[in-house]
Design a protein around this motif. Structure first.
Motif, mmCIF file in Angstrom:
data_model
loop_
_atom_site.group_PDB
_atom_site.id
_atom_site.type_symbol
_atom_site.label_atom_id
_atom_site.label_comp_id
_atom_site.label_asym_id
_atom_site.label_seq_id
_atom_site.Cartn_x
_atom_site.Cartn_y
_atom_site.Cartn_z
ATOM 1 N N THR A 1 0.822 -1.216 0.000
ATOM 2 C CA THR A 1 0.000 0.000 0.000
ATOM 3 C C THR A 1 0.853 1.262 0.000
ATOM 4 N N SER A 2 2.160 1.103 -0.295
ATOM 5 C CA SER A 2 3.042 2.265 -0.224
ATOM 6 C C SER A 2 3.331 2.831 -1.606
ATOM 7 N N THR A 3 4.338 3.615 -1.647
ATOM 8 C CA THR A 3 4.777 4.416 -2.762
ATOM 9 C C THR A 3 6.267 4.069 -2.926
ATOM 10 N N PRO B 1 9.001 -0.297 6.198
ATOM 11 C CA PRO B 1 8.898 -1.716 6.564
ATOM 12 C C PRO B 1 7.458 -2.188 6.712
ATOM 13 N N ASP B 2 6.542 -1.274 7.017
ATOM 14 C CA ASP B 2 5.153 -1.677 7.252
ATOM 15 C C ASP B 2 4.309 -1.662 5.978
ATOM 16 N N ARG B 3 4.751 -0.896 4.997
ATOM 17 C CA ARG B 3 3.993 -0.829 3.740
ATOM 18 C C ARG B 3 4.949 -1.105 2.588
ATOM 19 N N PHE B 4 4.664 -2.195 1.861
ATOM 20 C CA PHE B 4 5.504 -2.565 0.723
ATOM 21 C C PHE B 4 5.047 -1.835 -0.542
ATOM 22 N N GLY B 5 5.770 -2.109 -1.662
ATOM 23 C CA GLY B 5 5.455 -1.437 -2.926
ATOM 24 C C GLY B 5 4.079 -1.802 -3.450
ATOM 25 N N SER B 6 3.618 -0.991 -4.383
ATOM 26 C CA SER B 6 2.240 -1.079 -4.855
ATOM 27 C C SER B 6 1.908 -2.439 -5.485
ATOM 28 N N SER B 7 0.881 -3.088 -4.985
ATOM 29 C CA SER B 7 0.418 -4.343 -5.567
ATOM 30 C C SER B 7 -0.902 -4.774 -4.922
ATOM 31 N N THR B 8 -1.788 -5.307 -5.751
ATOM 32 C CA THR B 8 -3.086 -5.774 -5.263
ATOM 33 C C THR B 8 -3.387 -7.133 -5.880
ATOM 34 N N LEU B 9 -3.795 -8.076 -5.042
ATOM 35 C CA LEU B 9 -4.167 -9.417 -5.505
ATOM 36 C C LEU B 9 -5.686 -9.510 -5.585
ATOM 37 N N LEU C 1 -14.704 12.983 -3.532
ATOM 38 C CA LEU C 1 -15.600 13.363 -4.639
ATOM 39 C C LEU C 1 -15.755 12.212 -5.623
ATOM 40 N N VAL C 2 -14.631 11.553 -5.934
ATOM 41 C CA VAL C 2 -14.669 10.408 -6.854
ATOM 42 C C VAL C 2 -15.587 9.322 -6.293
ATOM 43 N N PHE C 3 -15.394 8.981 -5.004
ATOM 44 C CA PHE C 3 -16.218 7.928 -4.377
ATOM 45 C C PHE C 3 -17.701 8.314 -4.402
ATOM 46 N N SER C 4 -17.992 9.572 -4.089
ATOM 47 C CA SER C 4 -19.398 10.024 -4.043
ATOM 48 C C SER C 4 -20.015 9.985 -5.431
ATOM 49 N N LYS C 5 -19.315 10.547 -6.404
ATOM 50 C CA LYS C 5 -19.871 10.606 -7.766
ATOM 51 C C LYS C 5 -20.018 9.212 -8.373
ATOM 52 N N ALA C 6 -19.068 8.311 -8.043
ATOM 53 C CA ALA C 6 -19.120 6.947 -8.600
ATOM 54 C C ALA C 6 -20.070 6.048 -7.809
ATOM 55 N N LYS C 7 -20.595 6.572 -6.704
ATOM 56 C CA LYS C 7 -21.487 5.802 -5.824
ATOM 57 C C LYS C 7 -20.854 4.457 -5.425
ATOM 58 N N ALA C 8 -19.638 4.544 -4.947
ATOM 59 C CA ALA C 8 -18.927 3.347 -4.494
ATOM 60 C C ALA C 8 -19.616 2.776 -3.266
ATOM 61 N N LYS C 9 -19.700 1.431 -3.183
ATOM 62 C CA LYS C 9 -20.302 0.826 -1.985
ATOM 63 C C LYS C 9 -19.315 0.832 -0.834
ATOM 64 N N MET C 10 -18.038 0.612 -1.153
ATOM 65 C CA MET C 10 -16.996 0.754 -0.135
ATOM 66 C C MET C 10 -15.739 1.322 -0.783
ATOM 67 N N ALA C 11 -15.168 2.316 -0.134
ATOM 68 C CA ALA C 11 -13.962 2.964 -0.655
ATOM 69 C C ALA C 11 -12.756 2.534 0.167
ATOM 70 N N VAL C 12 -11.644 2.344 -0.523
ATOM 71 C CA VAL C 12 -10.415 1.909 0.149
ATOM 72 C C VAL C 12 -9.245 2.743 -0.364
ATOM 73 N N TYR C 13 -8.391 3.170 0.556
ATOM 74 C CA TYR C 13 -7.175 3.858 0.139
ATOM 75 C C TYR C 13 -6.004 2.884 0.070
ATOM 76 N N THR C 14 -5.251 3.023 -1.025
ATOM 77 C CA THR C 14 -3.960 2.351 -1.117
ATOM 78 C C THR C 14 -2.986 3.359 -1.718
ATOM 79 N N HIS C 15 -1.729 2.971 -1.911
ATOM 80 C CA HIS C 15 -0.745 3.909 -2.477
ATOM 81 C C HIS C 15 -0.862 5.250 -1.742
#
Ligand SMILES: [Zn+2]
Ligand SMILES: [Zn+2]
Length: 322
Positions: free
Chosen positions: A37-39, A44-52, A257-271
């Protein structure tokens, strides 16, 4: 007992203000795990960007930043079990783990054992990247074929490139749609992905600043995974390099704004890009959430490495427990 533990974890996270969540009943075979979830920041707690993304019998990897093989094996997912790697763009924090997944996944121990070509799908540039990696590691490949008798097919690559928005992968009910995002004028191509399975959808923004195309393709997503960048006002006002970085990303207010306009059911931050200097500390995650709340009131989770999301009638969020 296990269920009770799960509920306790979830509700304590909820009360800690970290996540908004609903508890589902029954298992789903559509699951997302944040591997990194890092950049570029070597934390040590956040590794490079990747999602499975796991959908039915398929395991799809979106970007491969620093440390991905370690995160996959923490989940006991052999590297050879990745069916396809999708790339969002060619910044190194999204690609530096690729040679590691590719080469290490070919070795004989249980975390390896790939015997079929490594499948990569990405915007234009994927073929150059992979053929250059083949050149860079030619000696290692040659030695292991000769010395360890590893199967040449397992280190071969199968690379597909695309140049437009649209479906880039479709198999066994899983559809992956790529869409252009805006990470800055010089950073092209750069895409996000929408993954559809059994009538549900997950959207991964990739690296982008506020962009209408992300809203268009992310519309109605069950899970909307978005990047975010933040710096204290005093730092932003005085540092040109920090201004440049923030201008390539999405602020919490804009992401809301993106989450609201897209009507996301659940929003998650990464990166999660948090800027700081010796003089100015980075913003806290509470501050990031508070700023998001100016524009979005739905369920919001600040992602952590190995946090997973099971997508069914509702979404179950789990923190990693070894
Ligand atoms: Zn990045
Ligand atoms: Zn980037």
């Amino acid at each position: 007992m296990q269920r009770m533990f799960k509920c306790i974890v979830i509700f304590s996270l909820f009360f800690a203000g970290l996540i908004g969540v609903s508890v589902s009943h029954g298992e789903s075979d559509f699951k997302v795990t944040l591997l990194g979830t890092s950049t570029p920041a070597p934390r040590p707690d956040r590794f490079g960007s990747s999602t499975l993304v796991e959908a039915g019998d398929q395991k799809l990897l979106f970007d491969a930043g620093r440390g991905v093989p370690i995160r996959l094996w923490q989940l006991k997912v052999p590297l050879s079990k990745i069916n396809v790697l999708f790339i969002t763009h060619y910044h190194s924090d999204h690609t530096s783990g690729i040679p590691d997944v590719w080469l290490t996944g070919w070795l004989p121990p249980p975390w390896g054992r790939r015997t079929t070509p490594f499948h990569v799908i990405g915007p234009v540039g994927a073929k150059t990247l992979m053929s250059n990696l083949e050149k860079a590691y030619a000696d290692d490949i040659k030695i292991r074929i000769e010395d360890e008798k590893l199967p040449p097919a397992g280190i071969a690559t199968l690379v597909e490139e695309f140049g437009n928005d649209g479906i880039v992968y479709e198999k066994n009910g899983v559809k992956v749609i790529a869409f252009e995002v805006d990470h800055g004028d010089a950073i092209k191509p750069c895409v996000g992905y929408r993954i559809e399975y059994k009538g549900r959808a997950v959207t991964i923004s990739g690296d982008t600043r506020y962009n209408e195309n992300v809203i268009k393709y992310g519309a109605g997503s069950d899970l909307f995974i978005h990047e975010v960048a933040s710096a204290k006002q005093e730092l932003l006002a005085t540092s040109v390099p920090v201004q440049r970085i923030i201008a390539h990303h999405t602020t919490p207010r804009e992401a809301g704004l993106v989450f609201s306009k897209a009507k996301a059911k659940m929003a998650v931050y990464t990166h999660i890009v948090l800027q700081s200097t010796e003089k100015f500390p980075e913003p806290t995650l509470d501050e990031v959430v508070a700023e998001t709340r100016q524009t979005y009131s739905g369920p919001l989770t600040v992602g952590e490495d190995l946090m997973s999301f099971e997508i069914g009638e509702s979404i179950t969020v789990r923190r990693y427990t070894p």
